[in-house]
Design an enzyme around this catalytic site. Sequence first.
Site, short mmCIF file in Angstrom:
data_model
loop_
_atom_site.label_atom_id
_atom_site.label_comp_id
_atom_site.label_asym_id
_atom_site.label_seq_id
_atom_site.Cartn_x
_atom_site.Cartn_y
_atom_site.Cartn_z
N LYS A 162 69.85 33.14 34.40
CA LYS A 162 69.30 31.80 34.23
C LYS A 162 70.39 30.90 33.67
O LYS A 162 71.06 31.23 32.69
CB LYS A 162 68.10 31.86 33.27
CG LYS A 162 66.90 32.62 33.81
CD LYS A 162 66.39 32.03 35.08
CE LYS A 162 65.09 32.68 35.54
NZ LYS A 162 64.65 32.14 36.84
N ASP A 191 70.49 31.13 38.69
CA ASP A 191 69.29 30.34 38.96
C ASP A 191 69.09 29.28 37.89
O ASP A 191 68.89 29.59 36.73
CB ASP A 191 68.07 31.28 38.98
CG ASP A 191 66.80 30.55 39.41
OD1 ASP A 191 65.74 31.19 39.48
OD2 ASP A 191 66.87 29.33 39.70
N GLU A 216 70.96 29.62 43.02
CA GLU A 216 69.53 29.48 43.33
C GLU A 216 68.97 28.21 42.72
O GLU A 216 69.11 27.97 41.52
CB GLU A 216 68.77 30.70 42.82
CG GLU A 216 67.28 30.70 43.10
CD GLU A 216 66.58 31.99 42.73
OE1 GLU A 216 67.26 33.04 42.63
OE2 GLU A 216 65.36 31.96 42.51
N ASP A 239 64.30 27.75 46.07
CA ASP A 239 63.15 28.39 45.43
C ASP A 239 62.07 27.32 45.25
O ASP A 239 61.28 27.08 46.16
CB ASP A 239 63.57 29.01 44.08
CG ASP A 239 62.45 29.80 43.41
OD1 ASP A 239 62.74 30.65 42.56
OD2 ASP A 239 61.27 29.55 43.74
N LYS A 263 58.03 32.38 46.17
CA LYS A 263 56.87 32.70 45.32
C LYS A 263 55.63 32.68 46.19
O LYS A 263 55.29 31.66 46.82
CB LYS A 263 56.81 31.73 44.16
CG LYS A 263 58.02 31.94 43.24
CD LYS A 263 57.88 31.21 41.96
CE LYS A 263 59.05 31.53 41.04
NZ LYS A 263 60.36 31.11 41.61
N TRP A 318 60.63 40.45 41.78
CA TRP A 318 60.63 40.37 40.31
C TRP A 318 59.19 40.44 39.84
O TRP A 318 58.31 39.80 40.43
CB TRP A 318 61.25 39.03 39.88
CG TRP A 318 61.26 38.80 38.41
CD1 TRP A 318 62.26 39.11 37.52
CD2 TRP A 318 60.22 38.20 37.64
NE1 TRP A 318 61.90 38.73 36.26
CE2 TRP A 318 60.65 38.17 36.29
CE3 TRP A 318 58.95 37.68 37.94
CZ2 TRP A 318 59.87 37.65 35.26
CZ3 TRP A 318 58.18 37.15 36.92
CH2 TRP A 318 58.63 37.14 35.60
#
Length: 367
Positions: A162, A191, A216, A239, A263, A318
């Site tokens: 992250k 990301d 990302e 994403d 997602k 994940w």
Amino acid sequence: MKITNLTVWQHELELRESYSYAGTTLTHIPTVIVRLRTDAGLEGWGETCPLGTTYQPAHAGGAIAAINEMAGAIVGGSVLPRQLSVRMDSALEGHRYAKAALDIAAWDILGKSAGMPLNQLLGGALSDPVQSYYAIAPLAPDEAVRIALDRVADGYQALQLKIGSSDLEQDCETVRRVWESVPRSVSIAADANRALLVEETLHLSRNLADVPIAIEQPCSTAEEMRSLKGRLHHPLYWDESTTSPSVVLEALGQGYCDGFGMKLTRVGGITPMLGVRDMAVAKGVKLSVDDSWGGDIIAAACAHVGSTVPPKLFRGTWICRPYLSGSYDQNDGIVVENGQITLPDRPGLGICPDANLFGEPVIRMEA
Ligand code: 0XW
Ligand code: MG
């Protein structure tokens, strides 16, 4: 097969540790769990769990309100996913993340009706166990390296770092140091969860031009993401911008992206996710199949669908179980072991949530 009962709970997921991304730290996350029952005596479970109220335009209360608005169109009709989807759309526009919970429950029932685990119903697993990946919060280099080495020692072959909290130079240093520290076989995605400006993204990519990572969702809007085409030294994964299959189609068709962090609930559930999977596979780009948050129901749905992605194109699934204390199914919750998720082999999602864990329903409708 008709839906005869709809029950919805709001459930507080207990976090073992807080979860941080791009300047946000969460210590409690409510999820929305749905159960459908049918006139064939089968029941199916679904879930949608927005990551708090600011991650995307979605929240648990909104999902409950949306499902309540659709309840009359859901109960009494067919449980077959496409037919259910048409009825939900006839009652409410949009709200994909809420509709996803019903779609997942419908597929759970379909698998139980066929006596097949969901992955078999979707064409068969191409990987079992299913690779997971570990998301490391925005951290200083030494701490991130320590966690990365621990997770690689646990068996993870993919890491997500992250970035985008506040110090871009530290982000660059952290990514570089983690890459230098782990085996070359470990894939790394940086990301930002939309936290970077275009110019910051260009700076990050120049600074790390010699480090083979993927970037990302660095920027917030699809327009900013489109503007990055051809300007980076790294593959660009979309994403949060992929809010529907049509956006995925445009991003692939126009060559705006090199892969996805997908997602399942954001695009509306398993049914639309299958289309996204097939578009990505047709284009030969990588994708993850996971979700913003959620318990065993979401984890099972993502793992089953993720298992049907060709391994060469699969970034992993994940799940937030490592952050949670407890599971919905006291015997067979979905866990990550050695960086991988073993698929349940019972029909449908393959889990049996204990409704007693969820308290009083917030919606209950009978045919
Ligand atoms: C790592 N995730 C799949 C879980 C968190 O919701 C964030 C998300 C991501 O990759 O953006
Ligand atoms: Mg992401």
